[in-house]
Design a protein around this motif. Structure first.
Motif, mmCIF file in Angstrom:
data_model
loop_
_atom_site.group_PDB
_atom_site.id
_atom_site.type_symbol
_atom_site.label_atom_id
_atom_site.label_comp_id
_atom_site.label_asym_id
_atom_site.label_seq_id
_atom_site.Cartn_x
_atom_site.Cartn_y
_atom_site.Cartn_z
ATOM 1 N N VAL A 79 7.341 6.200 -0.794
ATOM 2 C CA VAL A 79 8.001 6.274 0.508
ATOM 3 C C VAL A 79 7.065 5.766 1.603
ATOM 4 N N ALA A 80 5.789 6.102 1.502
ATOM 5 C CA ALA A 80 4.801 5.604 2.466
ATOM 6 C C ALA A 80 4.759 4.080 2.445
ATOM 7 N N ALA A 81 4.786 3.499 1.250
ATOM 8 C CA ALA A 81 4.723 2.038 1.112
ATOM 9 C C ALA A 81 5.963 1.376 1.690
ATOM 10 N N LEU A 82 7.155 1.893 1.351
ATOM 11 C CA LEU A 82 8.396 1.285 1.848
ATOM 12 C C LEU A 82 8.502 1.398 3.366
ATOM 13 N N SER A 83 8.139 2.539 3.911
ATOM 14 C CA SER A 83 8.215 2.738 5.365
ATOM 15 C C SER A 83 7.299 1.761 6.094
ATOM 16 N N ALA A 84 6.073 1.620 5.595
ATOM 17 C CA ALA A 84 5.133 0.672 6.210
ATOM 18 C C ALA A 84 5.636 -0.758 6.061
ATOM 19 N N MET A 85 6.224 -1.073 4.904
ATOM 20 C CA MET A 85 6.720 -2.422 4.653
ATOM 21 C C MET A 85 7.889 -2.764 5.568
ATOM 22 N N VAL A 86 8.844 -1.841 5.690
ATOM 23 C CA VAL A 86 10.016 -2.101 6.531
ATOM 24 C C VAL A 86 9.618 -2.208 8.003
ATOM 25 N N SER A 87 8.710 -1.337 8.457
ATOM 26 C CA SER A 87 8.280 -1.392 9.858
ATOM 27 C C SER A 87 7.564 -2.704 10.163
ATOM 28 N N SER A 88 6.809 -3.223 9.200
ATOM 29 C CA SER A 88 6.119 -4.508 9.384
ATOM 30 C C SER A 88 7.106 -5.669 9.290
ATOM 31 N N TYR A 89 8.045 -5.584 8.353
ATOM 32 C CA TYR A 89 9.073 -6.619 8.197
ATOM 33 C C TYR A 89 9.912 -6.721 9.467
ATOM 34 N N TRP A 90 10.166 -5.562 10.061
ATOM 35 C CA TRP A 90 10.972 -5.476 11.287
ATOM 36 C C TRP A 90 10.403 -6.378 12.382
ATOM 37 N N VAL A 91 9.070 -6.394 12.490
ATOM 38 C CA VAL A 91 8.407 -7.123 13.576
ATOM 39 C C VAL A 91 8.103 -8.566 13.195
ATOM 40 N N THR A 92 7.442 -8.755 12.046
ATOM 41 C CA THR A 92 6.878 -10.076 11.729
ATOM 42 C C THR A 92 7.880 -11.042 11.103
ATOM 43 N N THR A 93 8.879 -10.528 10.403
ATOM 44 C CA THR A 93 9.828 -11.409 9.730
ATOM 45 C C THR A 93 11.181 -11.432 10.423
ATOM 46 N N ALA A 94 11.663 -10.267 10.818
ATOM 47 C CA ALA A 94 12.969 -10.196 11.485
ATOM 48 C C ALA A 94 12.854 -10.464 12.990
ATOM 49 N N PRO A 150 2.047 -9.256 0.630
ATOM 50 C CA PRO A 150 1.704 -8.442 1.804
ATOM 51 C C PRO A 150 2.375 -8.994 3.060
ATOM 52 N N ILE A 151 2.707 -8.103 3.988
ATOM 53 C CA ILE A 151 3.286 -8.502 5.266
ATOM 54 C C ILE A 151 2.393 -7.982 6.387
ATOM 55 N N PRO A 152 1.973 -8.845 7.315
ATOM 56 C CA PRO A 152 1.114 -8.386 8.424
ATOM 57 C C PRO A 152 1.834 -7.325 9.257
ATOM 58 N N THR A 153 1.071 -6.386 9.776
ATOM 59 C CA THR A 153 1.657 -5.332 10.608
ATOM 60 C C THR A 153 1.809 -5.810 12.043
ATOM 61 N N GLY A 154 2.728 -5.176 12.771
ATOM 62 C CA GLY A 154 2.865 -5.426 14.193
ATOM 63 C C GLY A 154 1.802 -4.669 14.975
ATOM 64 N N GLU A 155 1.779 -4.858 16.275
ATOM 65 C CA GLU A 155 0.747 -4.240 17.109
ATOM 66 C C GLU A 155 0.830 -2.716 17.094
ATOM 67 N N ALA A 156 2.055 -2.189 17.099
ATOM 68 C CA ALA A 156 2.211 -0.728 17.147
ATOM 69 C C ALA A 156 1.633 -0.068 15.903
ATOM 70 N N VAL A 157 1.923 -0.618 14.720
ATOM 71 C CA VAL A 157 1.393 -0.054 13.483
ATOM 72 C C VAL A 157 -0.109 -0.301 13.383
ATOM 73 N N SER A 158 -0.548 -1.476 13.797
ATOM 74 C CA SER A 158 -1.989 -1.774 13.770
ATOM 75 C C SER A 158 -2.768 -0.792 14.636
ATOM 76 N N SER A 239 -2.099 -4.846 7.210
ATOM 77 C CA SER A 239 -1.002 -5.431 6.427
ATOM 78 C C SER A 239 -0.347 -4.337 5.590
ATOM 79 N N ALA A 240 0.957 -4.503 5.375
ATOM 80 C CA ALA A 240 1.693 -3.610 4.480
ATOM 81 C C ALA A 240 1.773 -4.296 3.125
ATOM 82 N N GLN A 241 1.238 -3.653 2.112
ATOM 83 C CA GLN A 241 1.163 -4.252 0.791
ATOM 84 C C GLN A 241 2.099 -3.537 -0.178
ATOM 85 N N PRO A 242 2.661 -4.272 -1.143
ATOM 86 C CA PRO A 242 3.606 -3.661 -2.086
ATOM 87 C C PRO A 242 3.014 -2.491 -2.872
#
Length: 321
Positions: A79-94, A150-158, A239-242
């Protein structure tokens, strides 16, 4: 009179050790490591321990609620991994607003916890099986979202993995999380109901406590804290890693048990969980300073967990008698 006083004093000491064994062990461990390597009590090393313990401790805070309610959650690392991944995907990809990324991550964690709790409460699955299934499902979803990269994190997560002046943000989040979790567990209806359900489920049901709702709620809380833990770790790595937080569920469970929570439910403290997480972090840090092989470190951690569980079993037997 002296005999009675001696017995009373002896009883108090036993009670103190029973309730604070992990804390005593932590103090002894710190003193032993200081003697073995003076580098242990340096400011830089203690800050490093604080940063290292933050992810496991925050994750374990949420897990404490589940274990107090006589459940188990094996999905916290995934759950920790998916949450970090989605929050990073939200910013950097979407390309969506960065300011919402942490909220989105927490909502993902809450949703995962709700599904696990619902499978157990309404689907009648044992919490072990429900959370084991969620572990696999969520880790798979993490790979789907990231496409295995891996997906880079946004500023808020960083920011969660950065420093605020001279104080690391993970340590600030750790302290705030401990205060919030401790308050909810000890002073709210949610916490009181969790203790009641974990202590005696049937008695809680007959008392009018909504057992199913309580079970779902504690899993939601576990999911939220797991999500926060994952974002702290992703922020530290930028970065959020799988494979993020893979295996962390075992350390989180160990921290809760070492801290004095009973796997049978009805017993647990957030302060104890924090001490349990510190014990694990200090052991790993000390063994690293002493250049002990990582393989032997796993052996030591396993022995500590076995002793903690054995102590819990021994304590419960004494309580019954």
């Amino acid at each position: 009179m002296s005999s009675v006083a001696t017995k009373s004093k002896s009883f108090d000491i036993k009670a103190f050790l029973a309730n604070n064994g992990a804390l005593v062990g932590l103090v002894v461990l710190c003193l032993a490591l200081f003697i073995a390597t003076p580098r242990f009590l340096t400011t830089a090393n203690l800050v490093n321990v604080g940063i290292q313990v933050s992810t496991i401790a925050v994750m374990a805070f949420g897990l404490t609620f589940v274990i107090v309610a006589a459940g188990i959650d094996l999905s916290v690392g995934s759950v920790a991994a998916l949450s970090a991944m989605v929050s990073s995907y939200w910013v950097t990809t979407a390309n969506l607003p960065d300011g919402m990324s942490i909220v989105i991550g927490l909502l993902v964690g809450a949703a995962c916890g709700w599904v696990t709790g619902a499978m157990s409460a309404f689907g009648k699955l044992p919490t072990f099986i429900a959370s084991l299934a969620m572990l696999t499902i969520v880790r798979g979803l993490t790979l789907v979202v990231s496409d295995g990269r891996p997906i880079p994190t946004g500023e808020a997560v960083s920011f969660l993995g950065s420093d605020l002046g001279v104080i690391p943000v993970p340590i600030i989040v750790l302290v705030l999380s401990a205060l919030v979790a401790g308050f909810v567990l000890n002073y709210t209806v949610i916490g009181k109901n969790a203790f009641a359900v974990g202590g005696n489920t049937e008695a809680a049901r007959l008392s009018g406590i909504p057992v199913k709702r309580v079970l779902v709620t504690v899993f939601v809380i576990s999911g939220i804290f797991s999500a926060l833990s994952g974002m702290i770790l992703a922020g530290r790595l930028d970065s959020a890693q799988p494979t993020l937080a893979s295996g962390y569920e075992l350390d989180a469970i160990a921290a809760v048990v070492i801290g004095g929570s009973s796997l049978s439910g009805g017993v647990g403290r957030i302060s104890g969980t924090l001490v349990g997480a510190l014990v694990l972090a200090v052991i790993r840090n000390g063994l690293n300073l002493l250049s002990v092989s990582a393989f032997w470190q796993q052996v030591v951690i396993g022995l500590v967990i076995a002793v903690a569980v054995g102590f819990d079993v021994f304590r419960r037997k004494n309580v019954r008698h």
